[in-house]
Design a protein around this motif. Structure first.
Motif, PDB file in Angstrom:
ATOM      1  N   PRO A  39      53.353 -27.780  -2.457  1.00  0.00           N
ATOM      2  CA  PRO A  39      51.826 -28.235  -2.182  1.00  0.00           C
ATOM      3  C   PRO A  39      51.753 -29.495  -1.904  1.00  0.00           C
ATOM      4  O   PRO A  39      50.672 -30.402  -1.901  1.00  0.00           O
ATOM      5  N   HIS A  40      52.996 -30.129  -1.394  1.00  0.00           N
ATOM      6  CA  HIS A  40      52.946 -31.631  -1.119  1.00  0.00           C
ATOM      7  C   HIS A  40      52.111 -31.958   0.044  1.00  0.00           C
ATOM      8  O   HIS A  40      51.244 -32.753  -0.355  1.00  0.00           O
ATOM      9  N   VAL A  41      52.173 -31.294   1.175  1.00  0.00           N
ATOM     10  CA  VAL A  41      51.358 -31.622   2.266  1.00  0.00           C
ATOM     11  C   VAL A  41      49.773 -31.126   1.981  1.00  0.00           C
ATOM     12  O   VAL A  41      48.988 -32.304   2.326  1.00  0.00           O
ATOM     13  N   PRO A  42      49.327 -30.350   1.456  1.00  0.00           N
ATOM     14  CA  PRO A  42      48.062 -30.215   1.137  1.00  0.00           C
ATOM     15  C   PRO A  42      47.507 -31.433   0.222  1.00  0.00           C
ATOM     16  O   PRO A  42      46.330 -31.814   0.370  1.00  0.00           O
ATOM     17  N   MET A 325      56.666 -34.493  -5.734  1.00  0.00           N
ATOM     18  CA  MET A 325      55.461 -33.590  -6.208  1.00  0.00           C
ATOM     19  C   MET A 325      54.799 -34.367  -7.389  1.00  0.00           C
ATOM     20  O   MET A 325      53.327 -34.469  -7.175  1.00  0.00           O
ATOM     21  N   MET A 326      55.231 -34.983  -8.249  1.00  0.00           N
ATOM     22  CA  MET A 326      54.739 -35.485  -9.293  1.00  0.00           C
ATOM     23  C   MET A 326      54.047 -37.115  -8.647  1.00  0.00           C
ATOM     24  O   MET A 326      52.862 -37.366  -8.910  1.00  0.00           O
ATOM     25  N   MET A 327      54.490 -37.626  -7.635  1.00  0.00           N
ATOM     26  CA  MET A 327      53.880 -38.974  -7.057  1.00  0.00           C
ATOM     27  C   MET A 327      52.733 -38.714  -6.515  1.00  0.00           C
ATOM     28  O   MET A 327      51.768 -39.419  -6.516  1.00  0.00           O
ATOM     29  N   LEU A 328      52.912 -37.397  -5.530  1.00  0.00           N
ATOM     30  CA  LEU A 328      51.778 -37.058  -4.830  1.00  0.00           C
ATOM     31  C   LEU A 328      50.399 -36.486  -5.696  1.00  0.00           C
ATOM     32  O   LEU A 328      49.306 -36.923  -5.312  1.00  0.00           O
ATOM     33  N   SER A 329      50.974 -35.927  -6.839  1.00  0.00           N
ATOM     34  CA  SER A 329      49.819 -35.544  -7.836  1.00  0.00           C
ATOM     35  C   SER A 329      49.062 -36.792  -8.458  1.00  0.00           C
ATOM     36  O   SER A 329      47.774 -36.674  -8.277  1.00  0.00           O
TER      37      SER A 329
END
Length: 488
Positions: A39-42, A325-329
């Motif tokens: 889900p990184h890009v979304p 993933m954690m940083m983007l979230s």
């Protein structure tokens, strides 16, 4: 046409939720249409969408960006720990720790004790390493093969693997989620772990009892095929690695230091040092290879494709997916906070929250809904945690209860949702549909349910000794002030 939304004091609820709903729609397309569970890009697109809606409100991107960075700082200590976990996994395999656990475990496995033994074995490994995915990808793979040879139904085997693996992911001080949940909720890791014990212990005890009763239905010996499979695994590991109790020292020290409440990073560094020392002195690993192992993971070379895949794990680079993933979230959550989505949701939730049980149940529902809709564990921990921590403080309840709820309904439920990255990983690794094994991963749904029962009865749901606080209002005012500084 959107000029009517600029610089208003109040906005329609749909307008406040629009960035979140549009991002969720993108995630669902990514998961269900493209069959891509990254889900990184979304999330990056979601940040851009939120920025556009900030402009529609007449506010600048810079205000949102500043708050985004402030929220991302929450994960900095966790990021360092996760990097250390990657090194710990690689060092543990290089030292022979994982192999020793497998060899000793295989020597006592019989059909009549297979399920509880599998659950306990994966629990020990996940507690020592702090990673459910690493445990599923190593011990879990081995247990699936042995379970098939023993004649144990695969759905029970995978259920036991998930129960044990995600137990460690929930309780280990080395786990990323065990560090992230208290950081988001506003408490410390040891208070968080202590708060989880009352519902974790009975849930785990019930799980082991049920697995034991189920295992008694199978034969006492596994036959020639079973013995051959077990012997093959044992022989391969004993031929290429030195097996002995001494290799368990790093894991034992890490677990001891963890429960003695030493610094998590110091605990991990101690474990890495001991594991590397054993790898060089006991396993004969070259000193020149240590850096590469810690950076890129251990690379097994037994000559057997299955075993090499099983034991080639860990390293700093293996954790980049988790960290990004954690940083983007967190970045996305920070943008939503600055935009005002959380204030709008919190206003609606205030109508529902009137008691201790409704407080905990609302937090649990928020985590579950985000996990179901977004399909991603870190967002399901971070977004509800940031949303609810002020309400827990306002009503005077210990925020370790919030972090416990996040862990129960986020970490443990993750492998039970087919499109969540936890469920997708288990299915891809072990080859069984989430819909089939989920009912048999007993611990993963028992612990959350027991937590709700405690909230209803008032058990193990303590008040904050500092009393009620106005954290929610203070947080919202601070966010609003930051954004207002950058208004046109």
């Amino acid at each position: 046409m959107f000029s009517q939304f600029k610089n208003r004091d109040h906005y329609p609820f749909w307008f406040e939720l629009a960035p979140l709903l549009l991002t969720v729609a993108l995630l669902m397309v990514q998961f269900f249409v493209f069959k891509d569970y990254t889900p990184h890009v979304p999330l990056v697109v979601g940040i851009c969408i939120t920025g556009i809606f900030m402009a529609l409100k007449g506010r600048k991107w810079a205000g949102m960006e500043q708050h985004m960075y402030r929220v991302m700082k929450v994960a900095l200590p966790t990021t360092v720990i996760i990097l250390c976990v990657g090194m710990m996994i690689a060092a543990s395999i290089a030292a022979g720790t994982v192999q020793t656990v497998l060899v000793y475990g295989l020597s006592i496995l019989k059909p009549t004790v297979f399920l509880p033994a599998t659950c306990i074995l994966t629990t020990v490994v996940s507690l020592a390493t702090g990673t459910s995915w690493g445990t599923v990808g190593t011990v879990g793979l081995a247990m699936v093969g042995i379970g098939e040879a023993l004649g144990v139904p695969m759905h029970w085997t995978v259920g036991a693997i998930c129960s044990g693996s995600f137990f460690g992911d929930k309780m280990s001080p080395l786990s990323d989620t065990t560090n992230l949940s208290p950081a988001v909720a506003g408490t410390d890791i040891w208070s968080h772990i202590k708060a989880m014990l009352p519902n974790t212990i009975p849930a785990y005890a019930i799980t082991i009892v049920v697995y034991t009763l189920v295992s008694l239905n199978y034969g006492s010996e596994g036959g020639a095929e079973t013995l051959a499979t077990r012997e093959l695994f044992r022989q391969l590991m004993m031929e290429h690695f030195r097996i002995g109790w001494i290799t368990l020292i790093p894991a034992a020290v890490v677990i001891f230091m963890g429960f003695r409440k030493y610094s998590v990073m110091g605990t991990l560094c101690t474990g890495i040092f001991l594991a590397v020392l054993l790898a060089v002195v006991y396993q004969g690993v070259k000193v020149s290879a240590v850096s590469d192992i810690l950076m890129n993971g251990f690379k097994a070379a037994t000559g057997d494709t299955y075993m090499d895949k099983l034991l080639s794990k860990g390293g700093i680079m293996s954790m980049t997916w988790v960290i990004t993933m954690m940083m983007l979230s967190l970045a996305f959550v920070g943008c939503l906070e600055a935009y005002g989505t959380f204030r709008a949701i919190l206003a609606k939730l205030n109508v529902l929250i009137r008691s201790r049980f409704s407080l905990v149940a609302t937090a649990a529902s928020a985590v579950l809904i985000v996990g179901l809709v977004a399909g991603e564990i870190y967002t399901s921990l971070v977004l509800p945690g940031r949303l609810m921590k002020g309400k827990f403080a306002e009503m005077g309840y210990d925020r370790a209860i919030l972090s416990r709820t996040l862990e129960d309904w986020g970490t443990l439920v993750s492998p039970l949702i087919p499109w969540n990255n936890g469920g997708a990983f288990v299915t891809a690794t072990l080859g069984l549909s989430t819909f089939i094994y989920a009912p048999f991963a007993l611990f993963c749904w028992l612990s959350p349910l027991i937590g709700l029962i405690y909230a209803a009865l008032g058990w193990f749901t303590p008040k904050d000794p500092r009393g009620p606080q106005t954290l929610a209002d203070e947080d919202m005012e601070e966010i609003a002030d930051e954004v207002d500084d950058y208004m046109v």
